[in-house]
Scaffold this active site. Structure first.
Site, PDB file in Angstrom:
ATOM      1  CG  ASP A  83     -10.456   6.311   1.322  1.00  0.00           C
ATOM      2  OD1 ASP A  83     -10.211   6.872   2.338  1.00  0.00           O
ATOM      3  OD2 ASP A  83     -10.190   6.780   0.278  1.00  0.00           O
ATOM      4  CG  HIS A  84     -12.711   9.746   2.810  1.00  0.00           C
ATOM      5  ND1 HIS A  84     -12.757  10.842   3.486  1.00  0.00           N
ATOM      6  CD2 HIS A  84     -11.461   9.802   1.968  1.00  0.00           C
ATOM      7  CE1 HIS A  84     -11.607  11.322   3.454  1.00  0.00           C
ATOM      8  NE2 HIS A  84     -10.895  10.608   2.653  1.00  0.00           N
ATOM      9  CG  ASP A 105     -14.983  12.583   5.766  1.00  0.00           C
ATOM     10  OD1 ASP A 105     -14.897  13.215   6.843  1.00  0.00           O
ATOM     11  OD2 ASP A 105     -14.615  12.604   4.627  1.00  0.00           O
ATOM     12  CD  GLU A 142     -11.299  14.050   7.384  1.00  0.00           C
ATOM     13  OE1 GLU A 142     -11.365  12.751   6.573  1.00  0.00           O
ATOM     14  OE2 GLU A 142     -11.557  14.879   6.798  1.00  0.00           O
ATOM     15  N   GLY A 187      -6.936  14.309  -4.859  1.00  0.00           N
ATOM     16  CA  GLY A 187      -6.982  14.530  -6.227  1.00  0.00           C
ATOM     17  C   GLY A 187      -5.953  14.839  -7.084  1.00  0.00           C
ATOM     18  N   GLY A 221      -4.415  12.186   0.996  1.00  0.00           N
ATOM     19  CA  GLY A 221      -3.936  13.295  -0.094  1.00  0.00           C
ATOM     20  C   GLY A 221      -2.457  13.111  -0.304  1.00  0.00           C
ATOM     21  CB  SER A 222       0.024  10.440   0.784  1.00  0.00           C
ATOM     22  OG  SER A 222      -0.764  10.655   2.051  1.00  0.00           O
ATOM     23  CB  SER A 223      -1.126  11.287  -4.841  1.00  0.00           C
ATOM     24  OG  SER A 223      -1.903   9.950  -5.088  1.00  0.00           O
ATOM     25  CG  ASN A 263      -5.350   7.045   2.901  1.00  0.00           C
ATOM     26  OD1 ASN A 263      -4.809   6.076   3.533  1.00  0.00           O
ATOM     27  ND2 ASN A 263      -6.824   7.362   2.964  1.00  0.00           N
TER      28      ASN A 263
END
Ligand code: 13P
Length: 334
Positions: A83-84, A105, A142, A187, A221-223, A263
């Site tokens: 990731d990234h 990224d 990205e 985050g 950032g899908s949390s 993600n």
């Protein structure tokens, strides 16, 4: 061996009309949660990790452990994804270690603070894609800048993806998947109120998908940041401020609009940490870490399994057999 490439897994997900969760892990126990959830729900799965993020002594040691753990799940197609990746070197290290997919990224310049120019992003992404595809490995790039904390702890401002740049970026890099900045951020602190169209630009997904129909789109950032998980953490000593994430129904809607990889890391961390804090608080005599770590692992497995059902990937583990990397390499070369 159940390892598959991101390209194959997302092609299959598109054929089946479902999304694939990409679940961040920072140690082997979290990886066991994700793989356990995949086994429980019969799901193909993407296990992803950031370079330098684990509690193990080195990336390479952690990554070797991940590869061994994946072998314990021969019936589950597993994408092992970096990731990234902050630079080509990190991506090459992951590929050489056995990852079947990497994200480069290129949204930030080499100082990891200044936004990269389109030309800088394109050049670094094309460099990684050439190395990866020669080895059959998939690549995610990205477009725009996803907000929040990046791999090295720097904070990134949101720069929405420009649909007009998408086709040139894909043509110039050959990426298999494209993370699109639509207003989300990484985050535990995302939106100040339940997100609406003024902050969550769902329309961009359809506009970009129309420009690059053969490239799989990724939502970062899908949390969801469930209030009950935050409350649990805070009940046992945490001090997390109120914040809203991406609602479940928006994620389901995004899959219908063209998102294929979703993600999620923070929800897993909230679940794990909440359970650990509760277990420690309930047993003041605890010194053996196993009971509270087990509680964390099981709670994280619970929320990941729940998401797998929501994204529609549950029940699809047996739909396909992995294409060997050599065959993927030949496809890219053709
Ligand atoms: P969250 O921080 O919302 O869990 O997103 C994780 C992510 O996008 C990793 O790349």
């Amino acid at each position: 061996m159940s390892l598959v490439t991101l390209r194959q897994a997302l092609d299959e997900a598109r054929r089946g009309g479902y999304g694939l969760g990409a679940f961040n892990v920072t140690d082997l126990l979290q990886a066991e949660s994700v793989l356990g959830a995949a086994a429980e729900t019969d799901s193909p799965v993407i296990v992803e990790t950031l370079a330098g993020s684990s509690s193990h002594a080195s990336d390479e040691r952690f990554w070797r452990g991940l590869l061994h753990l994946v072998e314990e799940y021969p019936r589950i197609p597993v994408v092992l994804h970096l990731d990234h990746g902050p630079d080509p070197d990190a991506c090459r290290r992951a590929i050489d270690a056995g990852f079947t997919s990497v994200m480069i990224d290129g949204s930030l310049a080499p100082d990891r603070v200044t936004p990269a120019t389109f030309a800088q992003n394109l050049a670094v992404t094309a460099e990684v894609t050439a190395y990866a595809h020669e080895r059959g490995v998939s690549v995610e790039g990205e477009l725009g800048t996803i907000g929040g904390s990046k791999v090295d702890g720097s904070r990134a401002e949101i720069r929405l993806a420009d649909p007009e740049e998408a086709a040139d970026f894909v043509a110039g890099t050959g990426v298999d998947a494209l993370a699109v900045a639509i207003g989300t951020s990484h985050g535990a602190y995302k939106f100040d109120s339940p997100p609406d169209g003024s902050v969550l630009h769902m329309d961009l997904i359809e506009r970009i998908a129309a420009k690059v129909p053969d490239t799989h789109l990724v939502m970062h950032g899908s949390s969801s940041l469930p209030a009950e998980l935050r409350a649990l953490v805070n009940k046992y000593g945490g001090t997390l401020p109120e914040s809203w994430g991406v609602p479940e129904e928006e994620k389901v809607r995004s899959i219908a609009m063209g998102i294929r990889k979703i993600n999620q890391g923070m929800d897993s961390h909230l679940a794990f940490t909440g359970a650990v804090r509760a277990q420690l608080a309930h047993d003041g005599l605890t010194v053996d870490p196993a009971p509270y770590l087990r509680a964390g692992r099981l709670e994280m497995q619970r929320i990941v399994a729940e998401r797998m059902r929501v994204f529609g990937q549950a029940g699809h583990a047996g739909d396909y057999t992995p294409i060997p990397l050599a065959d993927m390499r030949a496809r890219y070369a053709a």
